[in-house]
Design a protein around this motif. Structure first.
Motif, PDB file in Angstrom:
ATOM      1  N   ILE A 177      38.623  52.834  60.046  1.00 39.46           N
ATOM      2  CA  ILE A 177      38.045  53.528  61.252  1.00 39.46           C
ATOM      3  C   ILE A 177      38.996  54.267  62.101  1.00 39.46           C
ATOM      4  N   TYR A 178      38.554  55.635  62.484  1.00 36.95           N
ATOM      5  CA  TYR A 178      39.285  56.295  63.503  1.00 36.95           C
ATOM      6  C   TYR A 178      38.322  56.315  64.675  1.00 36.95           C
ATOM      7  N   ARG A 179      38.436  55.617  65.822  1.00 38.32           N
ATOM      8  CA  ARG A 179      37.488  55.722  66.939  1.00 38.32           C
ATOM      9  C   ARG A 179      38.301  56.333  68.215  1.00 38.32           C
ATOM     10  N   ASN A 180      37.468  57.027  69.236  1.00 40.70           N
ATOM     11  CA  ASN A 180      38.011  57.524  70.311  1.00 40.70           C
ATOM     12  C   ASN A 180      36.858  57.626  71.477  1.00 40.70           C
ATOM     13  N   GLY A 181      37.109  57.642  72.489  1.00 41.75           N
ATOM     14  CA  GLY A 181      36.445  57.817  73.819  1.00 41.75           C
ATOM     15  C   GLY A 181      36.464  56.418  74.178  1.00 41.75           C
ATOM     16  N   ASP A 182      35.420  56.089  74.591  1.00 44.04           N
ATOM     17  CA  ASP A 182      35.097  54.635  75.230  1.00 44.04           C
ATOM     18  C   ASP A 182      34.931  53.574  74.270  1.00 44.04           C
ATOM     19  N   ILE A 183      36.042  53.134  73.626  1.00 44.72           N
ATOM     20  CA  ILE A 183      35.993  52.202  72.471  1.00 44.72           C
ATOM     21  C   ILE A 183      35.962  50.871  72.644  1.00 44.72           C
ATOM     22  N   ARG A 184      35.622  50.352  73.997  1.00 41.22           N
ATOM     23  CA  ARG A 184      35.943  48.863  74.411  1.00 41.22           C
ATOM     24  C   ARG A 184      34.690  48.324  73.564  1.00 41.22           C
ATOM     25  N   THR A 185      33.563  48.592  73.578  1.00 41.44           N
ATOM     26  CA  THR A 185      32.537  47.828  73.009  1.00 41.44           C
ATOM     27  C   THR A 185      32.559  47.724  71.549  1.00 41.44           C
ATOM     28  N   HIS A 186      32.768  48.896  70.840  1.00 39.93           N
ATOM     29  CA  HIS A 186      33.098  48.850  69.321  1.00 39.93           C
ATOM     30  C   HIS A 186      34.373  47.924  69.043  1.00 39.93           C
ATOM     31  N   ALA A 187      35.268  47.983  69.831  1.00 42.85           N
ATOM     32  CA  ALA A 187      36.636  47.482  69.326  1.00 42.85           C
ATOM     33  C   ALA A 187      36.415  45.907  69.447  1.00 42.85           C
ATOM     34  N   LEU A 188      35.638  45.574  70.617  1.00 43.52           N
ATOM     35  CA  LEU A 188      35.476  44.166  70.843  1.00 43.52           C
ATOM     36  C   LEU A 188      34.407  43.555  69.862  1.00 43.52           C
ATOM     37  N   ILE A 189      33.270  44.214  69.480  1.00 42.89           N
ATOM     38  CA  ILE A 189      32.134  43.466  68.564  1.00 42.89           C
ATOM     39  C   ILE A 189      32.466  43.906  67.203  1.00 42.89           C
ATOM     40  N   SER A 190      33.125  44.617  66.690  1.00 43.40           N
ATOM     41  CA  SER A 190      32.975  45.432  65.444  1.00 43.40           C
ATOM     42  C   SER A 190      33.390  44.306  64.234  1.00 43.40           C
ATOM     43  N   LYS A 191      34.396  43.476  64.381  1.00 40.08           N
ATOM     44  CA  LYS A 191      34.750  42.355  63.415  1.00 40.08           C
ATOM     45  C   LYS A 191      33.762  41.441  63.293  1.00 40.08           C
ATOM     46  N   GLU A 192      33.308  41.001  64.432  1.00 39.53           N
ATOM     47  CA  GLU A 192      32.349  39.628  64.548  1.00 39.53           C
ATOM     48  C   GLU A 192      31.011  40.259  64.001  1.00 39.53           C
ATOM     49  N   PHE A 193      30.527  41.279  64.598  1.00 35.34           N
ATOM     50  CA  PHE A 193      29.357  42.023  64.038  1.00 35.34           C
ATOM     51  C   PHE A 193      29.252  42.442  62.343  1.00 35.34           C
ATOM     52  N   ASN A 194      30.260  42.783  62.060  1.00 34.78           N
ATOM     53  CA  ASN A 194      30.314  42.895  60.516  1.00 34.78           C
ATOM     54  C   ASN A 194      30.219  41.660  59.937  1.00 34.78           C
ATOM     55  N   SER A 195      30.892  40.609  60.415  1.00 35.00           N
ATOM     56  CA  SER A 195      30.850  39.304  59.679  1.00 35.00           C
ATOM     57  C   SER A 195      29.525  38.675  59.859  1.00 35.00           C
ATOM     58  N   MET A 196      28.843  38.900  60.944  1.00 35.57           N
ATOM     59  CA  MET A 196      27.522  38.240  61.230  1.00 35.57           C
ATOM     60  C   MET A 196      26.626  38.912  60.203  1.00 35.57           C
ATOM     61  N   MET A 197      26.630  40.377  60.006  1.00 36.14           N
ATOM     62  CA  MET A 197      25.777  41.004  59.208  1.00 36.14           C
ATOM     63  C   MET A 197      25.883  41.072  57.825  1.00 36.14           C
ATOM     64  N   LYS A 198      27.146  40.560  57.320  1.00 33.83           N
ATOM     65  CA  LYS A 198      27.497  40.247  55.977  1.00 33.83           C
ATOM     66  C   LYS A 198      26.454  39.130  55.632  1.00 33.83           C
ATOM     67  N   LYS A 199      26.581  38.014  56.301  1.00 40.77           N
ATOM     68  CA  LYS A 199      25.742  36.801  56.171  1.00 40.77           C
ATOM     69  C   LYS A 199      24.445  37.188  55.999  1.00 40.77           C
ATOM     70  N   ILE A 200      24.190  37.950  56.954  1.00 41.84           N
ATOM     71  CA  ILE A 200      22.552  38.394  56.606  1.00 41.84           C
ATOM     72  C   ILE A 200      22.174  39.344  55.395  1.00 41.84           C
ATOM     73  N   PHE A 201      23.214  40.116  55.100  1.00 44.87           N
ATOM     74  CA  PHE A 201      22.964  41.086  53.865  1.00 44.87           C
ATOM     75  C   PHE A 201      23.012  40.043  52.598  1.00 44.87           C
ATOM     76  N   GLU A 202      23.508  38.620  52.618  1.00 48.73           N
ATOM     77  CA  GLU A 202      23.842  38.018  51.479  1.00 48.73           C
ATOM     78  C   GLU A 202      22.174  37.310  51.149  1.00 48.73           C
ATOM     79  N   LEU A 203      21.299  37.196  52.191  1.00 45.31           N
ATOM     80  CA  LEU A 203      20.025  36.859  51.778  1.00 45.31           C
ATOM     81  C   LEU A 203      19.460  37.431  50.963  1.00 45.31           C
TER      82      LEU A 203
END
Length: 266
Positions: A177-203
């Motif tokens: 991913i290339y990101r710019n602008g106000d990247i704070r929230t995306h940078a802070l949550i992205s990895k954990e968000f993806n990990s959480m959703m991966k578990k959901i998608f495995e249902l």
């Protein structure tokens, strides 16, 4: 500010890759709503997009000038560009003539260009007036746009995706991913968000990210979540809906319109 995201997905070699490109539309001044303006635009003849962050509007003789209008005008008058590189360098020259230098000294401003090389391999370029970053803050601003740089094939595919620099298939099947602008929230949550959703998608009863449209829908879902964070939890509302989303493939561009994917005509 804004948030622009350009995600490259590699599946079975460089020639089978695609882009998911997105941006919000909120223009704000001192945290307050100014207007909605597009910040990402298709370059149809190149199967590419150009998006911008930072400086978005200014006044000349009491008349407001919008970066979005400059980019639209440039695309319409440069349909003869044959490559993304040519487009990027022309745009840099054009904007260095159009954007006041005194503004560039004080406000960060930059551009992402996502697309493909002639051989169908993914290609990404960017340029800005930014010299460095101090955590999430843009610093060392200069009064003009620097030359465009080809980030993906020249650097990131080798550093992050283990590409050998030559073979189409000697590269990890993953995303970047290339990101710019106000990247704070995306940078802070992205990895954990993806990990959480991966578990959901495995249902068993949840959809899987099995194709490019599903992956793009997920990018939108996460972007929408971030927009709602700014809407409900901060006074500095510098990211907000609507959100524009494109899928780029070597043979065409798809655009999300009213929750349905449509192919853009050249």
């Amino acid at each position: 500010m804004t948030l622009i995201l350009n995600e490259i997905r590699i599946e079975d070699g460089l020639e089978n890759s695609y882009w998911i490109c997105s941006a919000d539309r909120r223009l704000s001044f001192e945290g307050k709503f100014h207007s909605n303006r597009k910040k990402i635009f298709p370059i149809r003849n190149l199967n590419a997009t150009v998006s911008y962050f930072g400086l978005a509007v200014w006044k000349i003789s009491n008349k407001e000038v919008y970066m979005s209008d400059l980019i639209r005008n440039f695309i319409l008058h440069n349909l003869d560009c044959k490559t993304l590189d040519e487009f990027a360098f022309r745009l840099q020259t054009y904007l260095n003539k159009k954007v006041p230098r005194n503004l560039l000294k004080d406000y960060p401003s930059g551009f992402h260009l996502s697309g493909f090389k002639d051989n169908g391999w993914p290609h990404f370029m960017h340029f800005s007036n930014i010299g460095d970053m101090d955590e999430f803050k843009y610093i060392k601003l200069i009064d003009k746009y620097k030359n465009p740089w080809a980030d993906f094939l020249e650097r990131d595919a080798k550093l992050h995706l283990h590409w050998d620099g030559e073979s189409s298939d000697k590269i990890d099947n993953t995303g970047f991913i290339y990101r710019n602008g106000d990247i704070r929230t995306h940078a802070l949550i992205s990895k954990e968000f993806n990990s959480m959703m991966k578990k959901i998608f495995e249902l068993d009863d949840f959809d899987k990210l099995i194709d490019f449209k599903k992956r793009a829908d997920f990018v939108y879902f996460k972007f929408d979540f971030i927009a709602k964070l700014y809407e409900n939890w901060t006074n500095n509302k510098i990211i907000g809906k609507p959100i524009d989303l494109y899928i780029l493939k070597p043979d065409g561009i798809l655009y999300l319109k009213k929750k349905k994917w449509e192919k853009l005509k050249n």
